[in-house]
Design an enzyme around this catalytic site. Sequence first.
Site, short mmCIF file in Angstrom:
data_model
loop_
_atom_site.label_atom_id
_atom_site.label_comp_id
_atom_site.label_asym_id
_atom_site.label_seq_id
_atom_site.Cartn_x
_atom_site.Cartn_y
_atom_site.Cartn_z
N LYS A 66 0.85 -1.13 0.01
CA LYS A 66 0.04 -0.11 -0.07
C LYS A 66 0.82 1.18 0.07
O LYS A 66 0.77 2.12 -0.76
CB LYS A 66 -0.92 -0.09 1.14
CG LYS A 66 -2.17 0.77 1.13
CD LYS A 66 -3.15 0.73 2.32
CE LYS A 66 -3.73 -0.71 2.03
NZ LYS A 66 -4.45 -1.17 3.65
N ARG A 94 -3.32 2.79 8.36
CA ARG A 94 -3.78 1.77 7.52
C ARG A 94 -2.50 0.65 7.64
O ARG A 94 -1.35 1.00 7.46
CB ARG A 94 -3.70 2.15 6.26
CG ARG A 94 -4.76 3.29 6.10
CD ARG A 94 -4.77 3.99 4.89
NE ARG A 94 -5.33 3.05 3.60
CZ ARG A 94 -5.22 3.42 2.30
NH1 ARG A 94 -4.84 4.47 1.86
NH2 ARG A 94 -5.97 2.71 1.64
N GLY A 143 -5.46 -11.09 7.11
CA GLY A 143 -5.32 -11.05 8.64
C GLY A 143 -4.69 -10.10 9.48
O GLY A 143 -4.69 -9.96 10.66
N MET A 162 -4.39 -5.87 10.74
CA MET A 162 -5.31 -4.89 11.40
C MET A 162 -6.20 -4.19 10.31
O MET A 162 -5.56 -3.76 9.22
CB MET A 162 -4.67 -3.86 12.24
CG MET A 162 -5.76 -3.00 13.11
SD MET A 162 -4.80 -1.60 13.69
CE MET A 162 -5.03 -0.57 12.49
N ARG A 189 -3.48 -1.42 -6.66
CA ARG A 189 -2.23 -2.44 -6.54
C ARG A 189 -2.75 -3.34 -7.68
O ARG A 189 -3.96 -3.17 -8.34
CB ARG A 189 -2.65 -3.32 -5.09
CG ARG A 189 -4.06 -3.79 -5.19
CD ARG A 189 -4.29 -4.54 -3.60
NE ARG A 189 -5.87 -4.69 -3.52
CZ ARG A 189 -6.20 -4.67 -2.24
NH1 ARG A 189 -5.62 -4.69 -1.35
NH2 ARG A 189 -7.75 -4.99 -2.47
N HIS A 245 -15.57 -9.04 0.68
CA HIS A 245 -14.59 -9.72 1.27
C HIS A 245 -14.72 -11.23 0.50
O HIS A 245 -13.75 -11.69 0.37
CB HIS A 245 -14.67 -9.91 2.96
CG HIS A 245 -13.99 -10.94 3.67
ND1 HIS A 245 -13.95 -12.04 3.75
CD2 HIS A 245 -12.45 -10.72 3.75
CE1 HIS A 245 -12.95 -12.56 4.33
NE2 HIS A 245 -12.02 -11.92 4.24
N SER A 260 15.59 -41.26 -12.22
CA SER A 260 14.27 -40.29 -12.02
C SER A 260 14.38 -40.32 -10.45
O SER A 260 14.44 -41.23 -9.73
CB SER A 260 13.00 -41.18 -12.48
OG SER A 260 12.07 -40.73 -12.21
N CYS A 318 9.85 -37.64 -10.49
CA CYS A 318 8.50 -38.37 -10.73
C CYS A 318 7.87 -38.15 -9.46
O CYS A 318 6.94 -38.73 -9.17
CB CYS A 318 8.72 -39.58 -11.24
SG CYS A 318 9.57 -40.73 -10.18
N TYR A 373 13.69 -33.48 -17.59
CA TYR A 373 12.20 -33.32 -17.25
C TYR A 373 11.60 -33.61 -16.01
O TYR A 373 12.32 -33.86 -15.21
CB TYR A 373 11.60 -34.34 -18.22
CG TYR A 373 11.87 -35.97 -17.71
CD1 TYR A 373 10.70 -36.48 -16.51
CD2 TYR A 373 12.85 -36.78 -18.01
CE1 TYR A 373 10.92 -37.72 -16.17
CE2 TYR A 373 12.85 -37.89 -17.47
CZ TYR A 373 12.00 -38.43 -16.37
OH TYR A 373 12.05 -39.80 -16.06
P1 ADP Z 1 -7.72 -2.39 3.16
O1 ADP Z 1 -6.32 -2.71 3.07
O2 ADP Z 1 -8.42 -3.31 4.09
O3 ADP Z 1 -8.43 -2.09 1.93
P2 ADP Z 1 -7.63 0.55 3.60
O4 ADP Z 1 -6.62 0.86 4.48
O5 ADP Z 1 -7.37 0.47 2.14
O6 ADP Z 1 -7.64 -1.10 4.12
O7 ADP Z 1 -8.75 1.25 4.10
C1 ADP Z 1 -10.16 0.65 4.25
C2 ADP Z 1 -10.89 1.88 3.72
O8 ADP Z 1 -10.75 3.14 4.28
C3 ADP Z 1 -10.89 1.90 2.26
O9 ADP Z 1 -12.12 1.96 1.70
C4 ADP Z 1 -10.17 3.19 1.94
O10 ADP Z 1 -10.37 3.54 0.73
C5 ADP Z 1 -10.61 3.91 3.13
N1 ADP Z 1 -9.44 5.14 3.68
C6 ADP Z 1 -8.23 4.71 4.09
N2 ADP Z 1 -7.64 5.85 4.14
C7 ADP Z 1 -8.51 6.72 3.99
C8 ADP Z 1 -8.25 8.13 3.91
N3 ADP Z 1 -7.23 8.73 4.28
N4 ADP Z 1 -9.44 8.80 3.61
C9 ADP Z 1 -10.52 8.44 3.18
N5 ADP Z 1 -10.67 6.96 3.19
C10 ADP Z 1 -9.58 6.31 3.57
MG MG Z 2 -7.86 -0.90 0.55
#
Ligand code: ADP
Ligand code: MG
Length: 886
Positions: free
Chosen positions: A26, A96, A105, A107, A352, A468, A777, A844, A864
């Site tokens: 990210k 984030r 998994g 936060m 991404r 999800h 083999s 094999c 192979y």
């Molecule tokens: P995930 O990895 O679970 O997608 P994110 O960090 O991307 O988590 O964030 C979860 C949600 O919060 C997403 O919809 C993201 O666009 C939104 N979000 C994250 N940071 C901001 C921000 N600075 N302003 C507005 N929305 C945000």
């Molecule tokens: Mg996201």
Amino acid sequence: MTQYVYRFGGGVSDGRGLGKELLGGKGANLDGMASIGLPVPPGFTISTEMCTRYYAEGQTFPDSVKAEVAQGLAHIEGVTGKSFGNPADPLLVSVRSGARVSMPGMMDTVLNLGLNDETVQGLAATSGDERFAWDSYRRFIQMYADVVLGLDHGAFEEALEIAKEDQGHFLDTDMSAEDWRKLVGEYKRLVQEQWGKPFPQDVHDQLWGAIGAVFGSWESDRAKVYRRLNDIPGDWGTAVNVQAMVFGNMGETSATGVAFTRNPSTGERAYYGEFLINAQGEDVVAGIRTPQYLTRTAREQAGAKPLSMEEAMPETYAELARVFDLLETHYRDMQDIEFTVERGKLWMLQTRSGKRTAKAALKIAVDMAEEGLITKSEAVGRVDPQALDQLLHPTLDPEAERDVLTKGLPASPGAASGEVVFDADTAETRAQLGAAVILVRIETSPEDIHGMHAAKGILTARGGMTSHAAVVARGMGRPCVSGAGTLAIDAKAKLFRIGDRTIKEGDVITIDGATGEVMAGAVPTVQPELAGDFGTLMEWADGVRRLKVRTNAETPLDCRTARGFGAEGIGLCRTEHMFFDAARITAVRQMILADSEKGRRAALAKLLPEQRSDFAEIFEIMAGLPVTIRLLDPPLHEFLPHEEEEFAEVAEAAGIGVEALKRRAAELHEFNPMLGHRGCRLGVTYPEIYEMQARAIFEAAVEVAEKSGAAPIPEVMVPLVATKRELELMKEVIDRTAEAVFAEKGRRIEYLVGTMIELPRAALKAGEIAEVGQFFSFGTNDLTQTTLGVSRDDAGRFLTTYVDKGIFARDPFVSLDIEGVGELISLAAERGRQTRSDIKLGICGEHGGDPASIAFCESVGLDYVSASPYRVPIARLAAAQAALRA
Ligand code: ADP
Ligand code: MG
Ligand code: MG
């Protein structure tokens, strides 16, 4: 001094070119977007190195980082003109997590951090929207209490429901400023009650609490399970991103959305996504409100009423489309994007490389190569070989009757039938017992990952195409139908209702992830179509591949399937399965029970024509290709009865007394059959068995050569050799038999005699063994067992712990232990080649179909790999990728 904090946005890009290892996925991409001038809210990334150090130093932060974070905050304040904790004009941030690869998994994100009883007033004043300010504050407390403080989120949701009911509101959007303010009071009371302390009012405490929680989540059970399932090393660590908030919930000109630059399900070149007006963050994926389509075409195709973004916000949409194209050109791949529109202005929050189905991966790779965006070799590298599995398996028979219960969204393609289960744990236990299950949930969450993995398919009542369930299912290659709204799930009673029909736990249903249909019962399937993009990519792969790909097969059906998938011969044809055939087992048992060579030969004579016709059929299918046949390998007692009632039957058929039979069975009993009287040890003690098999092979080969003109190339393989002398003795028997058959038939054919390398001694003495053997083999199943001293059948009890504790990176029976077993292989290959420069080398074991192991085979220059039929295309692609990387 190590730098841990990297700023981005507002014309700054500290992390330029530093990559995901350091900044996490990210963080690296936020920086990347900022560096090409896209509108990214300013922020900073605390690197993954800090995560490692955090754990090394007893989960604490060095002072230097505190100073760097302060500078990061100052950067955000400078760009936004707001300041953190300022009651008049407060800066709010999101915190984030972001590992190298996206990880369910980890936060969850905390939004609106920086709000407290004072700053909420400032936010109300500067935005001119009191309702928005209090809504933001209650969201913040709720998220913080859940993900940072770890309090029971059910209580908070309940409080929200009660507040809505009290006011007679149905939707969140009906709530007034005053309603939200009251709820904030209630939330603060809940925090005090559950946490024993008041909700933190100091914004710096809030921030450090959240940062600590992100790093802390790296070692959470959820993260560990996910890492284990996805082979992610524990020492990668996660980064933390702190970023200025932008608000999609500031009224009708604000919105938030998620999008893909191409269709992640089909690969079609069309923008694809969903958005919600006046909403924040995860509202789109949470399934609380039904999101709207991005494009007019998509809306019309779905027959939906609410306006698409293209129609509702044409200017912002045009800007977004421009960004999509810039991102595809910059990253040269399909992108998965999160954006927010704040009062008409577009902000990019994430990009991404998008997860996609195997079908989409193929189409996108082939299309992008044809568009000239990437090369053909890059296209070959773009498709995950393992993911091909999804395409090679059957889909629903279009002719079959379907008892359609309901229709949801086609969230992840493929079809699956199985018994209904309502929770992840049951899914896992039933699957371990061999049941095919469909996991049915209202919606899924990261806690369900293990159950989704165990299930054949996933069905949810709520959630859109980017929920999800949908995202995870596509990533795992599980068929998924989401948002089947007419499904009334009663998880407590373990049933769901659709109209007047009730489906209970254990009942069988079928889901079709390509159409969204949910059907009662099991629906028959048909074989997949292997032409089109699949054929194109495979052709490109074959063009760069060096390793040949063979198959492990012994039935005509498997041989034909493997040929269809492009197998270039057989690397392992086991002969014992042929002995188990009901029509032959009696003769096999007579052979075992005979007390003289004469008796054994008499029984073997009955088996000869049967074996000959087995081989003839295989040789015909594999015309002109090499076929490695392994002579009898398992210990003889495997062919004797185990159950009391069977003894009488068998004794009668074999023409001996029950007592004599039991005595013979007891004689054959072994304490450790894996290391017992098996493999070439059988051939050494009863040469007539291998002699019969060799005769069957050569007679069949001559027969097929005469009939079809395309002579097969038998490679006769002697199992479990430890010494040169064993192979020498067996080769004498085989060569003598070959000469006899050729003399009788007046025709010769080419053949090789070689051995399986499956004992450490054989690997060590490969130089000597190669004086006799014309090929090796590597039987890596047994070689792994004998090298590690681990029994594959008993390893289940401790292997998971071993992988968790990092003793093995992966299950060594699935992916080769390259350091240990691999060293034996490379040593044997080298010593074998020294003696016989043209010795043929192959693998094999099960590992022949595992991409990482195949890369190893490429690196030691094997000729192979051999894989089970359905893994042949996977091996072809993996071999091509290995050659490209070499
Ligand atoms: P995930 O990895 O679970 O997608 P994110 O960090 O991307 O988590 O964030 C979860 C949600 O919060 C997403 O919809 C993201 O666009 C939104 N979000 C994250 N940071 C901001 C921000 N600075 N302003 C507005 N929305 C945000
Ligand atoms: Mg996201
Ligand atoms: Mg999340």
